[in-house]
Write a protein that holds these residues in place. Structure first.
Motif: not given
Length: 82
Positions: A21, A24, A27-28, A31, A51-52, A55-56, A59
């Motif tokens: 988390q 995550h 990374i957000e 972005k 970055y997406s 994130q995946s 996740s």
């Protein structure tokens, strides 16, 4: 007294969830730093896509660490699994 295997697993699982988390969130933030302008350049879009993807992956790892009940697992079985 020795901690049981279940207790050790729960501790490791919780630490992993918190770590994923935190990654995550980082990374957000990265972005958002890339997309602080109104119009994005191609390199900024590529950076956001990178970055997406990251994130995946995190996740997925986060959800893979969440234990589910035996009943939940059985609910997803089909005749093919039996």
């Amino acid at each position: 007294m020795e901690k049981s295997i279940v207790t050790k697993f729960c501790i490791i699982n919780t630490v992993c969830l918190v770590l994923f988390q935190m990654i995550h969130i980082i990374i957000e933030l990265l972005k958002k730093n890339v997309s602080n302008s109104v119009e994005l350049t191609q390199s900024q879009i590529m950076e956001q896509m990178k970055y997406s993807k990251m994130q995946s992956v995190f996740s997925y790892l986060t959800y893979a660490c969440i234990p589910v009940s035996y009943t939940h697992l059985r609910a997803h079985e089909t005749l093919r699994h039996l």
